[in-house]
Write an enzyme that holds these catalytic residues in place. Structure first.
Site, PDB file in Angstrom:
ATOM      1  N   CYS A  50       5.094  -0.556 -10.406  1.00  0.00           N
ATOM      2  CA  CYS A  50       5.698  -1.645 -11.190  1.00  0.00           C
ATOM      3  C   CYS A  50       4.752  -2.129 -12.285  1.00  0.00           C
ATOM      4  CB  CYS A  50       6.026  -2.829 -10.281  1.00  0.00           C
ATOM      5  SG  CYS A  50       7.285  -2.483  -9.050  1.00  0.00           S
ATOM      6  N   SER A 114      -5.445  -5.194  -9.986  1.00  0.00           N
ATOM      7  CA  SER A 114      -4.042  -5.486  -9.678  1.00  0.00           C
ATOM      8  C   SER A 114      -3.605  -6.825 -10.253  1.00  0.00           C
ATOM      9  CB  SER A 114      -3.826  -5.494  -8.164  1.00  0.00           C
ATOM     10  OG  SER A 114      -4.032  -4.216  -7.620  1.00  0.00           O
ATOM     11  N   GLN A 125      -0.218   3.588  -2.823  1.00  0.00           N
ATOM     12  CA  GLN A 125       0.451   4.187  -3.977  1.00  0.00           C
ATOM     13  C   GLN A 125      -0.435   5.238  -4.647  1.00  0.00           C
ATOM     14  OE1 GLN A 125       1.146   0.391  -5.841  1.00  0.00           O
ATOM     15  NE2 GLN A 125       3.301   0.363  -5.267  1.00  0.00           N
ATOM     16  N   GLY A 201      12.530  -0.301   0.029  1.00  0.00           N
ATOM     17  CA  GLY A 201      11.209   0.311  -0.067  1.00  0.00           C
ATOM     18  C   GLY A 201      10.131  -0.557   0.556  1.00  0.00           C
ATOM     19  N   GLU A 202       8.891  -0.182   0.271  1.00  0.00           N
ATOM     20  CA  GLU A 202       7.739  -0.870   0.872  1.00  0.00           C
ATOM     21  C   GLU A 202       7.686  -2.340   0.468  1.00  0.00           C
ATOM     22  OE1 GLU A 202       2.863  -0.351   1.141  1.00  0.00           O
ATOM     23  OE2 GLU A 202       4.062   1.035  -0.066  1.00  0.00           O
ATOM     24  N   THR A 203       7.972  -2.640  -0.807  1.00  0.00           N
ATOM     25  CA  THR A 203       7.909  -4.031  -1.268  1.00  0.00           C
ATOM     26  C   THR A 203       8.940  -4.894  -0.552  1.00  0.00           C
ATOM     27  OG1 THR A 203       7.117  -3.334  -3.445  1.00  0.00           O
ATOM     28  CG2 THR A 203       8.054  -5.535  -3.280  1.00  0.00           C
ATOM     29  N   ILE A 204      10.162  -4.401  -0.421  1.00  0.00           N
ATOM     30  CA  ILE A 204      11.206  -5.166   0.275  1.00  0.00           C
ATOM     31  C   ILE A 204      10.856  -5.324   1.752  1.00  0.00           C
ATOM     32  CG2 ILE A 204      13.616  -5.098   1.039  1.00  0.00           C
ATOM     33  CD1 ILE A 204      13.242  -6.019  -1.865  1.00  0.00           C
TER      34      ILE A 204
END
Length: 434
Positions: A50, A114, A125, A201-204
């Site tokens: 992102c 980040s 990632q 996904g991982e973020t959710i």
């Protein structure tokens, strides 16, 4: 040889630019094929998240003094594959060479570069990006650059050291955490609210865990693939009240949602202004928070023109969380010291590795010369030529050919005034004579 990183990130480009240079899985393969076809590099690794898109490249035939010319060529390729005019990227694209490139990669993997300092997601990632490149080369039976592979392995061990030896990961904050913190700032309590999460996904997953820890009872997860959403729910604790929706049921979920957090890899808008208007009508225009942490964006930007709508993108989140920043900054300074040590260690290895290859190449070349001259001498002897003359010619030609390259190097050192090199060469000769 040169190691190069080329890319843009949240510090240099807005989300509007970043979403134009995202590499999908298909585009990543296309890019690696093009890089190979154009003979730009020996190997490459593409990192696309992102907040950043970066391409790590290694070319053993590019000397450091030509690195910038090579970087310019790679920049033109980068713009071309995304069908963007070069001037659109000119102010936001960056490149780093060799030690700066290695240090940059290590900083990225350790979370020092980040959006939220020290966030742990980026290491996974980076690992995934490396594994995808490794798999690409293996499937095509192509060798992956040993130097680039070694750099990434060194980076992973460095990130582990940083996590172990500093407090950079304490009270971890991430984009997911920031999104949940934003919700807590807007609503007094989350427990009775309806939350719609788009993606699986991982973020959710991280968002789901944060919400459940804060007592949210009503969560809907909408995803293109129902099976993937179900697998996500199975990983979560206290997930009895989580409802799974398809993307066709997205409007149904919006009509109930007080909070919408979206993070998918969809190339096009999923939630339009018109859909939010319909939802607001169904909800009697109660306040609604929409957080779009996808790149490209999932939610149409114009929703921010609607009344009672709070709309935020990933770019907005960097202003939301400052907690733990002082402590993390101190840890980041410790982490930077570790990175400098590990980076220096990598380039010491690289130096030895390169010179080992040089020595091996020189010895192989000398052996080829010996074999060629020996074959000619043996042929001359079988044809009845005088043995003494054959041996004299062999020794003369062998000496001349073996001394040619070292003599050229000495002449070059004399012309450039390399006194240290000449002195070392001279002292080596004296030792050999003894």
């Amino acid at each position: 040889m040169t190691i190069l990183v080329l890319g843009i990130n949240h510090k240099t480009a807005s989300v509007a630019i970043r979403e134009k240079v995202v590499f999908s899985d298909e585009k990543r393969v296309e890019a690696l094929q093009q890089i190979q076809q154009y003979k730009l590099v020996d190997s490459a690794v593409i990192l696309s998240t992102c907040n950043r898109t970066e391409v790590y490249l290694h070319n053993k035939d590019i000397p450091p003094q030509q690195a910038q010319v090579w970087a310019d060529t790679c920049t033109q390729w980068f713009a071309g594959i995304h069908q963007l005019p070069l001037n659109e990227l000119a102010d936001c694209i960056y490149s780093r060479h060799n030690q700066q490139a290695a240090s940059h990669l290590m900083r990225v993997a350790c979370g020092l570069d980040s959006l939220i300092l020290g966030e742990p997601q980026i290491l996974g990632q980076v690992k995934q990006a490396y594994q995808m490149s490794e798999q690409y080369y293996q499937q095509r039976e192509l060798p992956m650059s040993g130097e680039l592979s070694r750099l990434f392995q060194k980076t992973f061990s460095t990130a582990k050291r940083v996590r172990t030896e500093t407090t950079i990961g304490n009270s971890a904050v991430s984009v997911a955490y920031a999104a949940c913190s934003l919700a807590r700032q807007i609503f007094e309590s989350l427990k009775k609210l309806n939350v719609l999460l788009v993606g699986a996904g991982e973020t959710i997953e991280l968002v789901s865990r944060h919400l459940l820890r804060h007592g949210v009872n009503n969560i809907m997860i909408a995803n293109r693939t129902i099976e993937r959403a179900q697998k996500l729910v199975e990983k979560l604790d206290n997930s009895e009240n989580i409802q799974i929706l398809s993307l066709e049921q997205l409007q149904e979920g919006l009509n109930q949602a007080d909070i919408v957090i979206s993070s998918t890899s969809s190339p096009s808008i999923l939630i339009s202004q018109e859909m939010v208007k319909l939802a607001q009508k169904a909800r009697c225009y109660l306040p609604m928070l929409l957080v779009d942490i996808a790149v490209p964006r999932d939610i149409e930007e114009s929703v921010n023109q609607l009344e009672s709508i709070y709309y935020y993108t990933v770019d907005d989140l960097q202003h939301m969380i400052q907690r733990n920043l002082t402590e993390r900054q101190k840890a980041a300074e410790q982490a930077q010291s570790i990175i400098e040590q590990e980076c220096e260690d990598f380039f010491e290895w690289l130096k030895v590795h390169q010179f080992s290859n040089l020595i091996r190449s020189y010895r192989d070349n000398a052996e080829d010369i010996r074999q060629q001259l020996l074959e000619k001498s043996l042929l001359a002897l079988t044809q009845g030529e005088d043995a003494e003359n054959v041996l004299r010619e062999l020794s003369y030609k062998l000496t001349n050919k073996l001394l040619h390259s070292p003599t050229q190097v000495m002449n070059s050192m004399v012309k450039t005034g390399n006194a240290n090199g000449l002195e070392l060469f001279s002292s080596t000769l004296k030792i050999a004579q003894k």
